[in-house]
Design an enzyme around this catalytic site. Structure first.
Site, mmCIF file in Angstrom:
data_model
loop_
_atom_site.group_PDB
_atom_site.id
_atom_site.type_symbol
_atom_site.label_atom_id
_atom_site.label_comp_id
_atom_site.label_asym_id
_atom_site.label_seq_id
_atom_site.Cartn_x
_atom_site.Cartn_y
_atom_site.Cartn_z
ATOM 1 N N SER A 127 -3.148 -11.081 1.660
ATOM 2 C CA SER A 127 -1.347 -10.806 2.307
ATOM 3 C C SER A 127 -0.551 -11.455 2.693
ATOM 4 C CB SER A 127 -1.884 -9.257 3.164
ATOM 5 O OG SER A 127 -0.564 -8.427 2.843
ATOM 6 N N TYR A 152 -2.463 -5.827 10.976
ATOM 7 C CA TYR A 152 -2.498 -5.586 9.678
ATOM 8 C C TYR A 152 -2.363 -7.217 9.528
ATOM 9 C CZ TYR A 152 -2.783 -5.707 4.986
ATOM 10 O OH TYR A 152 -3.127 -5.943 3.257
#
Length: 250
Positions: A142, A156
């Site tokens: 990400s 996350y």
């Protein structure tokens, strides 16, 4: 460029995984699709085989947090297709909660799925590639892996930073071998994690996002920010954003 004919994608029942499966089916590639929601997998497989009758699509139910099952399913796919030319480690979660609010369960699940389960998939894929003496590993990380962020994204971002480092170490270890490793850093792409993208800067719809991911994968570069604009430019700036400004948007 090597043609990677047989492609395994985890987390393929929705979101980025489903989008990449559709793109690769249109390119005539054989697919091994894994996810927990086998009903959605089978529906996708039937749709793709009808649209592209020349390809092979095989499916398996897989909970990537069952690490023994990861190794078994990957080997089953290899046996059924004859080889695995590319493995896309895509399955992941984005359900973290603010630290210290009593939701360690959500943060733990995010960390376990995005890091430990992804590490198991990398181990399984590279083990097969070593035996084959060839293959391409793709790890979907990400943009948020670039630094720690506050709010619901803390766990996350940390999980994606961890798996990015794991993938980079794997790539360096495999230098001067026929095995390639690519780490993808998507920005905001429409998916189940980002269903409402109207307020997300630089966000793109699912189909162009999947097209950009596949384009980056096919280049087999070591690292790619996807889509290139604006995320490649922002990747140079993001590490220097002041912490108070990050906190404002957390």
């Amino acid at each position: 460029m090597v043609l990677r004919k047989n492609i395994l994608i985890t987390g393929a029942s929705s979101g980025l995984g489903e989008g990449m499966a559709r793109q690769y089916a249109a390119r005539g590639r054989n697919l091994a699709l894994a996810a927990r929601r086998v009903d959605r997998l089978e529906a996708l497989a039937a749709e793709l085989k009808k649209a592209y009758p020349g390809i092979t699509v095989v499916t398996r139910k897989l909970d990537v947090n069952d690490h023994d099952q990861v190794f078994a399913v990957f080997e089953e796919f290899r046996e059924e297709l004859g080889s695995l030319d590319r493995v896309i480690v895509n399955a992941g979660l984005g359900k973290g909660q603010r630290i210290g609010t009593g939701r360690f369960d959500a943060n733990r699940e995010t960390l376990q799925t995005n890091f430990l389960a992804a590490a198991a998939q990398i181990e399984a894929a590279v083990g097969i590639f070593r035996k084959q003496k060839n293959g391409h590993l793709v790890v979907v990380s990400s943009f948020l892996a670039l630094r720690g962020v506050p709010g619901n994204a803390t766990a996350y971002a940390a999980s994606k930073a961890g798996i990015s480092a794991f993938a980079e170490g794997t790539r360096i270890e495999l230098l001067k071998t026929p095995i390639k490793v690519t780490t993808l850093h998507p920005g905001f792409i429409e998916s189940e994690m980002n269903e409402d993208i109207s307020k997300l800067p630089g966000a793109v719809r699912a189909e162009p996002g999947a097209q950009a991911l596949v384009k980056a994968i096919e280049s087999e570069t070591a690292k790619a920010f996807v889509p290139t604009w604006p995320w490649s430019v922002l990747s140079k700036l993001f590490p220097f954003v002041p912490a108070p400004l990050l906190k404002k948007f957390g």
